[in-house]
Scaffold this active site. Structure first.
Site, PDB file in Angstrom:
ATOM      1  N   HIS A  54     -23.613 -62.634  61.934  1.00 42.69           N
ATOM      2  CA  HIS A  54     -23.139 -61.419  61.285  1.00 42.69           C
ATOM      3  C   HIS A  54     -21.966 -60.860  62.084  1.00 42.69           C
ATOM      4  O   HIS A  54     -21.721 -61.254  63.224  1.00 42.69           O
ATOM      5  CB  HIS A  54     -24.256 -60.369  61.183  1.00 42.69           C
ATOM      6  CG  HIS A  54     -24.901 -60.047  62.506  1.00 42.69           C
ATOM      7  ND1 HIS A  54     -24.290 -59.280  63.468  1.00 42.69           N
ATOM      8  CD2 HIS A  54     -26.106 -60.415  63.033  1.00 42.69           C
ATOM      9  CE1 HIS A  54     -25.073 -59.167  64.517  1.00 42.69           C
ATOM     10  NE2 HIS A  54     -26.191 -59.855  64.285  1.00 42.69           N
ATOM     11  N   CYS A  96     -28.996 -63.242  67.984  1.00 41.79           N
ATOM     12  CA  CYS A  96     -28.139 -63.561  66.839  1.00 41.79           C
ATOM     13  C   CYS A  96     -26.781 -64.113  67.264  1.00 41.79           C
ATOM     14  O   CYS A  96     -26.452 -64.168  68.446  1.00 41.79           O
ATOM     15  CB  CYS A  96     -27.951 -62.338  65.956  1.00 41.79           C
ATOM     16  SG  CYS A  96     -29.370 -62.007  64.892  1.00 41.79           S
TER      17      CYS A  96
END
Length: 282
Positions: A180, A193
């Site tokens: 992201h 992440c």
């Protein structure tokens, strides 16, 4: 009679050849890219360098080389920048332009922990690459083979409900791991992440494919394969600082990508065939 049979056979051969030409995969070619005269690097003060630089493509390359974004770029004490910015970004990042062992793989993404970069390939050709900041030492990104799952243009982090994540694409559903857009301080800093610049996160968001579910618990077709590999030297200086002394210090060879992909290749092609059949039925 013999003449007639010969004519029929020749006709069938010609027809068969034409069919093969129509169904054969077009020969792939490596995309044309602007190559710089030389790829060498030097140290600079980020604020001083920015004050003298207005070229957006040069800034884009400098941000990628330092694995950061503009907001964090100016906070750094020193940066590594190329001495020649005339080439395309791919020449300043480590992934190889072609990996022949991936010729049969329609789409695949690699995330390199050691170099903090990612690359997207189509049938063995590099089509997109950029910087990433992966999991910090306490929350390292797991390595291995994953497949893209669900995606959302904007969602809220499971670690902190004040963190808004743009262009989020999950790759490990139960672990809540995905890529992201988020700030890139220039080193692994995430809670597992794969942080990206916004333009890169959006490209992968639109390019990669989601899974197909039969029901809430059953995956019918998996998404795009993603391989996360390697380890980051958390106690050492930033790896890209080596580029000043050796511009090829972080280069990733075709053999290295093949080595990382080979153990998973059978699984990747099996899942790819399921998607092809699914798309053919739509």
């Amino acid at each position: 009679m013999k003449k007639y049979l010969i004519v029929v056979i020749i006709g069938l051969v010609i027809w068969s050849c034409k069919q093969e030409q129509q169904t054969a995969t077009p020969k792939k070619t490596v995309p044309e890219r602007r190559q710089p005269k030389a790829v060498t690097y030097q140290w600079q003060n980020p604020k001083v360098w920015l004050s003298k630089t207005s070229d957006s493509s040069a800034i884009k390359i400098a941000l990628a080389v330092n694995r950061t974004d503009k907001a964090n770029f100016v906070k750094m004490d020193s940066i590594v920048v190329p001495t020649d910015f005339t080439g395309d970004l791919e020449y300043y990042l480590p992934f190889p332009f072609e990996v022949k062992s991936l010729n049969e793989v329609n789409k695949i993404i690699f995330f390199s922990y050691p170099t903090q970069t990612f690359a997207a390939y189509e049938n063995g050709l590099l089509i997109y690459t950029g910087p990433t900041n992966m999991g910090r030492k306490a929350d390292q990104t797991p390595t291995g083979l994953f497949f893209t799952n669900w995606k959302a243009e904007e969602t809220t982090s499971t670690f902190n409900d004040e963190w808004d994540l743009k262009w989020n694409f999950n790759i490990a559903n139960k672990l809540g791991i995905g890529w992201h857009q988020y700030e890139l301080p220039g080193y692994p800093a995430s809670h597992s992440c794969l942080r990206l610049q916004e333009k890169d996160a959006r490209f992968l968001y639109e390019w990669a494919e989601q899974w197909v579910l039969l029901d809430d618990d059953t995956v019918s077709v998996k998404g795009t394969p993603v391989i996360v590999y390697g380890a980051y030297a958390f106690e050492a200086t930033k790896p890209w600082s080596q580029l000043v002394a050796n511009p090829k210090a972080l280069a990733i060879s075709e053999e290295e990508i093949t080595k990382q992909a080979l153990p998973f290749l059978k699984t990747i092609l099996t899942e790819q065939q399921k998607r092809v059949k699914y798309q053919g039925k739509k």
